[in-house]
Design a protein around this motif. Structure first.
Motif, PDB file in Angstrom:
ATOM      1  N   ALA A 743       0.926  -1.297  -0.154  1.00  0.00           N
ATOM      2  CA  ALA A 743       0.094   0.065  -0.011  1.00  0.00           C
ATOM      3  C   ALA A 743       0.951   1.338   0.269  1.00  0.00           C
ATOM      4  N   VAL A 747      -0.276   1.081  -4.709  1.00  0.00           N
ATOM      5  CA  VAL A 747      -1.105   0.041  -4.914  1.00  0.00           C
ATOM      6  C   VAL A 747      -2.214  -0.297  -3.966  1.00  0.00           C
ATOM      7  N   ASP A 748      -3.587  -0.414  -4.446  1.00  0.00           N
ATOM      8  CA  ASP A 748      -4.617  -0.840  -3.495  1.00  0.00           C
ATOM      9  C   ASP A 748      -4.191  -2.335  -3.288  1.00  0.00           C
ATOM     10  N   TYR A 750      -6.036  -4.660  -1.729  1.00  0.00           N
ATOM     11  CA  TYR A 750      -7.351  -5.543  -1.727  1.00  0.00           C
ATOM     12  C   TYR A 750      -8.076  -5.530  -3.116  1.00  0.00           C
ATOM     13  N   SER A 751      -7.539  -4.730  -3.900  1.00  0.00           N
ATOM     14  CA  SER A 751      -8.179  -4.690  -5.530  1.00  0.00           C
ATOM     15  C   SER A 751      -7.391  -5.653  -6.200  1.00  0.00           C
TER      16      SER A 751
END
Length: 800
Positions: A743, A747-748, A750-751
């Motif tokens: 994170a 970058v996300d 969980y996506s």
């Protein structure tokens, strides 16, 4: 008239003046009365305040200061009461009574604490006082003997001087007396000397004693008769005294002869005592038994030198010594009774003979056995001697403390030598031990192997020697060696565990011994041999040594129960035991086993993490390099964790065969190994610095692979039942830290991460394939290869 008027006027003025005075006097008296009442009230208040202040002050003082007034030798209770209570009212007296009651309670409590605090010193002082009383009685005996000797010497000198001065005169008087007519008493006295000579020659002791007594009575009666010649009485008194001394010497000679029979001995001692020489008779009686004892001890010693047998020698000698002391005590009690002076001399003599016997036994039997660690010999000797010694307690002779005082040093020397012998023998066998588990040769010979565990040769030796050592301590409970014995076994076991750790390949202990050119044990190269090391330590610590210690502690508990039975009844179900000490002792043993287990886990964790060249198999490059390719990789656990799974599975299979019936220990061992590996990853600063701050950030594919590896470990550890709470928490922390690192790059997480079920399915399929239980025909994969990879999508579709 004018004069009368003036007189009347002056009288009226006087009356008015007096009336004015009376008017002013009334409030003044009232003021004085009020003032006096006010002063009395102030004094009363001050007195009450002073009493309260003094009581509070005394309550704040230490107890010894508050009791100082009562400790004086000149303290007079009546004077104290009169001084304190003469001017007190009822309230003050009640206050003083309550204060004295509280002071009495505090004094009683202080006395109780003082008694408990100084109880050991009180007992020690009592014993010293008892010893001092015995020494004083001995001194009294000696002084009495000396006084008897001085008196006898003085009497002999007086008689000799009497005869020297009156010899010729007495001869003349006796010659003249022969010519005179003698009375019957005088005739008997004239024949007395000749009769007494005959009786003495024939050793007719009772008749001699009766004759002496009768002669003394007749001389005493004749002295009261005026007609008796005084010179004749003096001559006869001297003759009787001389015969009395001859008889006493003859009795002493009879008592001193070792060949004198016991009945004759008692008669001679009794006769000598009746002659008034009791101390000499008692001393000669003890000397008689001492000569008999010394002669027999020399004979027993010569027989022992020619035929050997230290145990037999100790038994025979102990039996003879204490039986001789018992006979001497019986003879003394039958003749002299329980007179303190004679009893003291008997006790002193018995203690002296016991000390001589104990020193002889220590020099010829215990010294050699103590040097070689022969604790069994020392225990047997002490047990035999205490058994014979206890028979004398009925006669009031408690000689066991003498034996314990002299034997303690030899027993303790044998105690420590035995522990060293255990360590040396175990080390000698561990040097050549092949670390193969087998039954003990003694158990195999007795066909009782079914209930016995398997140990390697060195562990079997350690177990047998430790068992014998603790069994030998049981008879020595009077020396209170149970605690030191358990500590000694624990230290010996700790040394043996050090040998087992040295047997692990690559252990730091082995490297230290190699650098020092010291003796090292046979290395355990294979995993089966390494599990044998753990089996040795765990079986000894968990079952064998506690079982042997239970026998020792149960024997000690039985002894305590007998001594404290009365106290137990008051406490109900509470009973003294060694359970807390035993638990602590088992914890110490277990800590030694934990050291071996940690070394085992560290060894295998390092083999998995590092290569033979020193490189690491678990590094951040595995995850940061996955995002260099745009295509999605074939999802499968990383090669390092495939190795971990294969290693753990292999070790679990071996542990099942080795630890039969002890699956719990195998589970804890594998659980600790998993924790060691994962904790290394969690604490590897270089790994996380590259993940969080390196040139290549952790991308979506790397994050997904790390997540998959941790879920894979979590699932197969859970299935194998070696997933601990701490391991589960560390895995979750690693996943959370990886998500935070991804994170941080924008970058996300969980996506890009799939659902939780996806990780579970991939891990389950990987477990089946690595164990060879999967049937995926369309997938071209060498299942036996732990480093192969496979596409998760194809595996899942084929599985469906």
């Amino acid at each position: 008239t004018t004069k009368d008027q003036s007189n009347q006027r002056s009288n009226n003025n006087k009356k008015k003046t007096e009336e004015k005075k009376q008017i002013h006097l009334i409030p003044f008296q009232q003021q004085e009365i009020f003032r006096s009442h006010w002063c009395e009230m102030k004094k009363e208040a001050k007195r009450e305040m002073s009493i309260g202040d003094s009581a509070e002050l005394e309550e704040n003082l230490p107890l010894k200061d508050r009791l100082k007034a009562f400790k004086s030798s000149s303290f007079d209770p009546d004077a104290y009461f009169t001084t304190r209570c003469q001017t007190m009212n009822e309230k003050e007296i009640r206050h003083l009574c309550s204060y004295l009651i509280e002071l009495k309670k505090a004094s009683a409590e202080e006395m109780r604490k003082s008694v408990y605090a100084n109880y050991a010193a009180f007992i020690r002082t009592s014993r010293e006082i008892t010893d001092l009383e015995g020494q004083l009685l001995s001194m009294r005996n000696l002084l009495s003997n000396q006084g008897g000797l001085v008196h006898a010497l003085n009497e002999q000198v007086r008689i000799d001087s009497l005869w020297v001065g009156t010899d010729q005169t007495l001869k003349e008087d006796l010659s003249q007396i022969d010519k005179m007519e003698l009375s019957k008493t005088e005739e008997w006295l004239m024949e007395f000397s000749n009769t007494l000579d005959v009786l003495l020659a024939e050793r007719r002791m009772d008749e001699v004693m009766n004759a002496l007594l009768k002669g003394e009575m007749l001389v005493e009666d004749a002295s009261d008769t005026p007609e008796t010649n005084p010179k004749f009485l003096v001559a006869m008194q001297a003759s009787i005294t001389e015969q009395r001394m001859r008889f006493a010497d003859q009795l002493a000679e009879t008592i001193s002869q070792p060949s004198t029979r016991r009945s004759e001995l008692r008669s001679a001692v009794q006769a000598l005592k009746r002659l008034g020489d009791g101390p000499r008779a008692h001393t000669l009686l003890l000397q008689y038994h001492q000569k008999k004892l010394q002669s027999s001890m020399r004979n027993i010693r010569s027989c022992n030198s020619s035929h050997g047998g230290g145990g037999t020698y100790a038994t025979v000698l102990s039996q003879f010594v204490f039986s001789t002391i018992a006979r001497a005590a019986s003879d003394c009690m039958s003749v002299f009774g329980d007179e303190p002076a004679y009893t003291s001399e008997l006790v002193t003599w018995a203690v002296k003979q016991t000390e001589a016997f104990a020193l002889l036994l220590k020099r010829h039997v215990l010294a050699s056995s103590a040097a070689t660690g022969g604790l069994r010999v020392a225990a047997d000797c002490l047990q035999v001697c205490l058994g014979h010694c206890s028979l004398l307690e009925a006669q009031g002779l408690a000689l066991s403390p003498v034996l314990l005082r002299i034997f303690r040093s030899s027993v303790e020397q044998a105690f420590h030598s035995n522990l060293k012998k255990i360590e040396h023998s175990t080390t000698a066998l561990a040097v050549s031990d092949d670390w193969v588990l087998s039954f003990s040769p003694a158990n195999a010979a007795s066909n009782s192997v079914g209930s016995q565990p398997k140990l390697s040769s060195s562990a079997n030796k350690f177990n047998s020697m430790a068992q014998e050592f603790l069994e030998d301590i049981v008879p020595l409970e009077c020396l209170h060696l149970d605690g030191p014995a358990l500590e000694g076994v624990q230290r010996a076991f700790n040394s043996y565990v050090d040998l087992l750790i040295q047997a692990l390949p690559g252990s730091t202990e082995t490297e230290d011994h190699l650098e020092g050119c010291g003796r090292i044990v046979q290395p355990a190269e294979t995993e089966i041999q390494q599990f044998a090391l753990l089996a040795n330590a765990s079986l000894l610590a968990d079952e064998l040594l506690p079982r042997a210690a239970m026998k020792l502690l149960s024997s000690s508990n039985n002894k305590v129960d007998e001594q404290q039975q009365q106290q137990q009844s008051k406490r109900g179900s509470e009973r003294p035991s060694h359970l807390p000490e035993q638990r602590e002792w088992k914890r110490k043993l277990q800590r030694s086993v934990d050291r071996l287990r940690d070394s085992f886990c560290r060894l295998h964790a390092l083999e998995l993490i590092f290569t033979d060249e020193g490189d690491t198999n678990l590094n951040a490059h595995i995850y940061t390099s996955m995002d260099d390719h745009t295509e999605e990789p074939e999802w499968f656990p990383s090669p390092i964790f495939q190795l971990v799974f294969t290693k753990i599975t292999t070790l679990a299979s071996i542990a099942t065969d080795v630890f039969v019936g002890r699956e719990r220990f195998a589970t804890v061992l594998l659980m600790r190994l998993m924790e060691t590996i994962i904790l290394w990853l969690s604490d590897d600063q270089a790994f996380w610095e590259e993940i969080e701050q390196g040139a290549k950030p952790l991308g979506p594919f790397g994050l997904q692979q790390l997540y998959l590896d941790m879920e894979f470990v979590l699932i197969f550890a859970s299935q194998g039942r070696y997933l601990s709470r701490s391991l589960h928490q560390v895995i979750k922390d690693i996943i959370a830290r990886a998500i935070d690192a991804a994170a941080a790059t924008g970058v996300d997480p969980y996506s890009v991460l799939p659902e939780e079920d996806w990780f579970n399915e991939v891990s389950q399929i990987a477990i089946k394939m690595l164990t060879g239980k999967g049937n995926f025909g369309s997938v071209e994969r060498d299942v036996a290869s732990p480093t192969a990879s496979i596409s998760a999508s194809s595996v899942i579709s084929d599985a469906n």
